[in-house]
Design a protein around this motif. Structure first.
Motif, PDB file in Angstrom:
ATOM      1  N   VAL A 162       0.828  -1.209   0.000  1.00 25.03           N
ATOM      2  CA  VAL A 162       0.000   0.000   0.000  1.00 25.03           C
ATOM      3  C   VAL A 162       0.859   1.254   0.000  1.00 25.03           C
ATOM      4  O   VAL A 162       0.534   2.243  -0.666  1.00 25.03           O
ATOM      5  CB  VAL A 162      -0.957   0.004   1.211  1.00 25.03           C
ATOM      6  CG1 VAL A 162      -1.733   1.318   1.269  1.00 25.03           C
ATOM      7  CG2 VAL A 162      -1.922  -1.153   1.124  1.00 25.03           C
ATOM      8  N   THR A 178      -5.475   3.561   1.571  1.00 23.01           N
ATOM      9  CA  THR A 178      -6.260   2.526   2.235  1.00 23.01           C
ATOM     10  C   THR A 178      -7.741   2.895   2.290  1.00 23.01           C
ATOM     11  O   THR A 178      -8.612   2.056   2.055  1.00 23.01           O
ATOM     12  CB  THR A 178      -5.733   2.297   3.662  1.00 23.01           C
ATOM     13  OG1 THR A 178      -4.363   1.887   3.588  1.00 23.01           O
ATOM     14  CG2 THR A 178      -6.535   1.219   4.373  1.00 23.01           C
ATOM     15  N   ALA A 182     -10.251   0.491  -0.156  1.00 26.43           N
ATOM     16  CA  ALA A 182     -10.519  -0.560   0.832  1.00 26.43           C
ATOM     17  C   ALA A 182     -11.080  -1.808   0.180  1.00 26.43           C
ATOM     18  O   ALA A 182     -10.777  -2.933   0.584  1.00 26.43           O
ATOM     19  CB  ALA A 182     -11.483  -0.033   1.898  1.00 26.43           C
ATOM     20  N   LEU A 185      -8.243  -3.785  -1.330  1.00 21.10           N
ATOM     21  CA  LEU A 185      -7.420  -4.341  -0.259  1.00 21.10           C
ATOM     22  C   LEU A 185      -8.111  -5.519   0.400  1.00 21.10           C
ATOM     23  O   LEU A 185      -7.461  -6.499   0.779  1.00 21.10           O
ATOM     24  CB  LEU A 185      -7.112  -3.258   0.780  1.00 21.10           C
ATOM     25  CG  LEU A 185      -6.080  -2.213   0.357  1.00 21.10           C
ATOM     26  CD1 LEU A 185      -6.116  -1.024   1.306  1.00 21.10           C
ATOM     27  CD2 LEU A 185      -4.692  -2.825   0.314  1.00 21.10           C
TER      28      LEU A 185
END
Length: 203
Positions: A162, A178, A182, A185
């Protein structure tokens, strides 16, 4: 593939592979590119003021100023762009503007210009993206930001850290990356836990 060989190929490559912002692409100058070393420095951003005049200034955040490594295919595309622009300048003759004054009074030669060597308006890039999308069989509204979003999602899905993604995108911190990505991720984390479980095996 649809953009290959067109005048928009280089811009679309920078948007889709490096995740540059539209203003960063249109504000890119040749002195910020080192095609021998294979690097690109994001130092300026081009915006259009309310009066319709272009303004070339530094990116709004410190993190936005960054130097990126270019792979050999991207370097080749940028060399083609330089040759294409040289042909445009030759065709324009004395009408070629050649350079533009940034907000600090420095004269710079921009990578992307119109037929007379002036800064490329953002709406022309937007329109070109949609024409290329249609040629590729994509019946959807495509914007520079969407390509940036896709580039970031692909970086994350391929396992990039990241912090590294944040650095490439020019985010102020990995926390910004992030919060925005999200969803990507989450998929990567699910895959990571599956890989760990597979490596451990039965217990």
């Amino acid at each position: 593939t649809a953009a290959r060989g067109t005048e928009w190929e280089a811009a679309i490559v920078l948007l889709g592979l490096l995740g540059l912002r539209r203003g960063e692409v249109l504000g890119l100058s040749w002195d910020a590119l080192d095609l021998t070393a294979g690097t690109l420095s994001v130092e300026r951003s081009l915006v259009t003021l309310e009066a319709g005049e272009p303004s070339l200034g530094v990116p709004k955040t410190k993190g936005s100023r960054r130097t990126l490594e270019l792979g050999a295919p991207v370097v080749a595309v940028m060399r083609s762009q330089r040759a294409r622009q040289a042909q445009q300048a030759l065709a324009a003759g004395q009408d070629w503007a050649g350079s533009f004054t940034d907000d600090h009074g420095d004269r710079v030669a921009l990578v992307f210009t119109d037929e007379a060597g002036r800064p490329m308006p953002g709406h022309r890039l937007n329109g070109a993206l949609n024409r290329v999308a249609l040629a590729a069989g994509i019946d959807a509204h495509i914007t520079p930001h969407l390509l940036r979003h896709s580039a970031a999602s692909l970086m994350i899905s391929e396992g990039m850290d990241v912090a590294a993604v944040a650095s490439v995108l020019g985010h102020a911190s990995p926390a910004v990356t992030t919060s925005i990505y999200a969803h990507a991720l989450h998929r990567t984390q699910a895959r990571a836990t599956a890989v760990i479980a597979s490596a451990i095996g039965q217990w």
